[in-house]
Scaffold this active site. Structure first.
Site, short mmCIF file in Angstrom:
data_model
loop_
_atom_site.label_atom_id
_atom_site.label_comp_id
_atom_site.label_asym_id
_atom_site.label_seq_id
_atom_site.Cartn_x
_atom_site.Cartn_y
_atom_site.Cartn_z
N ASN A 89 10.19 10.39 -12.36
CA ASN A 89 10.92 9.13 -12.20
C ASN A 89 10.14 8.27 -11.20
OD1 ASN A 89 12.74 7.09 -11.67
ND2 ASN A 89 14.26 8.40 -10.68
N TRP A 90 9.41 7.31 -11.73
CA TRP A 90 8.53 6.53 -10.86
C TRP A 90 9.26 5.43 -10.10
CZ3 TRP A 90 3.75 6.01 -14.66
CH2 TRP A 90 3.22 7.30 -14.86
N HIS B 203 21.54 7.36 -12.45
CA HIS B 203 20.86 7.80 -11.23
C HIS B 203 21.66 7.34 -10.02
CE1 HIS B 203 17.90 8.15 -8.04
NE2 HIS B 203 17.28 9.02 -8.81
N GLU C 42 20.85 6.03 -7.36
CA GLU C 42 20.48 4.69 -6.84
C GLU C 42 21.14 3.59 -7.68
OE1 GLU C 42 16.27 5.49 -6.87
OE2 GLU C 42 16.60 6.95 -5.27
N GLU D 265 21.28 16.03 -8.87
CA GLU D 265 20.50 15.47 -7.76
C GLU D 265 21.42 15.22 -6.57
OE1 GLU D 265 16.73 13.44 -9.38
OE2 GLU D 265 18.30 11.94 -9.35
N GLY E 161 14.47 11.79 -1.86
CA GLY E 161 13.52 11.03 -1.05
C GLY E 161 13.62 11.31 0.44
N SER F 276 13.65 15.78 -3.64
CA SER F 276 12.55 16.32 -2.83
C SER F 276 11.93 17.58 -3.42
CB SER F 276 13.02 16.56 -1.39
OG SER F 276 13.41 15.33 -0.79
N GLY G 186 10.82 12.43 -8.17
CA GLY G 186 10.51 11.07 -7.71
C GLY G 186 9.16 11.06 -7.02
N GLY G 187 9.17 11.15 -5.70
CA GLY G 187 7.96 11.03 -4.89
C GLY G 187 6.77 11.84 -5.38
P1 PGA Z 1 12.59 12.49 -4.99
O1 PGA Z 1 13.50 11.67 -6.05
O2 PGA Z 1 11.86 13.55 -5.76
O3 PGA Z 1 11.67 11.47 -4.40
O4 PGA Z 1 13.54 13.07 -3.98
C1 PGA Z 1 14.16 12.33 -7.09
C2 PGA Z 1 14.95 11.32 -7.90
O5 PGA Z 1 15.57 10.43 -7.31
O6 PGA Z 1 15.00 11.40 -9.15
#
Ligand code: PGA
Length: 256
Positions: free
Chosen positions: A11-12, A97, A99, A169, A175, A215, A236-237
């Site tokens: 997930n960029w 998600h 966010e 998640e 993050g 993470s 993500g990261g």
């Molecule tokens: P992260 O993000 O790996 O940077 O914690 C995961 C995500 O939000 O899908």
């Protein structure tokens, strides 16, 4: 017991111009080669989807979007419709998600409309669920996950359900560098699978891939992926660099 193919999805988020995204995917494809042991999906921002899709031609890596509107077309300024994603050969879409839920006030009902629409449009939804830190500390983790899963999947048929992907998640792990312990993650994954058994059937629940996200990186992936109910990761990261993304794919291959 059915063996589920592991899935690693990148997930960029709001990162990478189209040119940067194409460069990343070209390095990624070179690093992982043509493997079929693990399903790999990249989810670039909308502006990079088409170019990345072209960059993936001939590879086994699939294309996903990070969001979409449930309607097929219409007056929804700034939104993207499912047929637009299908037209550029996207196969997956991340929905709900945290966010989107917190910064863009997406409700379970709206997310449910998107899930149903994705299925109708032959897109595989990756439905995200997870508790905040306050909810975990208040002891309501399982209740929150149950509500988000049940509401998100309302109206989904047994036949459709087997193709859905769920991503657990924990919001406090996204993050932040704070990964859930393997016990914490496995507990929630097993709970979700139990819920799917109640909502659909045992056979369906055994087919659904449940990803962990928050993470996840090469250093902690092997332990997480060795858990019985953890079928992959939403990353993500660590998906923003070809080396770490490829290491995660390799960890999933080793854990299959
Ligand atoms: P992260 O993000 O790996 O940077 O914690 C995961 C995500 O939000 O899908």
């Amino acid at each position: 017991m059915i063996s589920r193919k592991k899935l690693i999805a990148g997930n960029w988020k709001m990162n990478k111009t189209s040119a940067d995204a194409v460069a990343l995917v070209s390095d990624l494809v070179a690093a992982i080669g043509k493997q079929n042991d693990v399903e790999v999906v990249v989810c670039p921002p909308f502006t990079a989807l088409e170019a990345v899709g072209k960059g993936l031609e001939g590879s086994t890596v699939k294309l996903g979007a990070q969001n979409m509107h449930p309607d097929a077309s219409g007056a929804f300024t700034g939104e993207i419709a499912p047929p637009m994603l299908r037209a550029i050969f996207a196969t997956h879409v991340i929905l709900g998600h945290s966010e989107r839920r917190s910064y863009f006030a997406e409700s379970d009902e709206f997310i449910n409309q998107k899930v149903l629409s994705a299925l109708k449009n032959q897109l595989r939804p990756i439905l995200c669920v997870g508790e905040t830190l306050a909810e975990r500390e208040g002891g309501s983790t399982l209740k929150v996950v149950q509500t988000q899963t049940e509401r998100g999947l309302e109206g989904v048929s047994k036949e459709q359900a087997a193709g859905i992907v769920i991503a657990y998640e924990p919001v406090w792990a996204i993050g932040t560098g704070k990964v859930a312990t393997t016990e914490q993650a496995q507990e929630v994954h097993a709970f979700i699978r139990g819920l799917l058994t109640k909502l659909f059937t045992e056979a369906v629940a055994q087919k659904v891939r449940i990803l962990y996200g928050g993470s996840m990186k090469p250093a902690n992936a092997a332990e997480l992926l060795a858990q019985k109910d953890i079928d992959g990761g939403l990353i993500g990261g660590a998906s923003l660099e070809a080396r770490s993304f490829a290491d995660l794919v390799n960890a999933a291959i080793a854990a299959k």
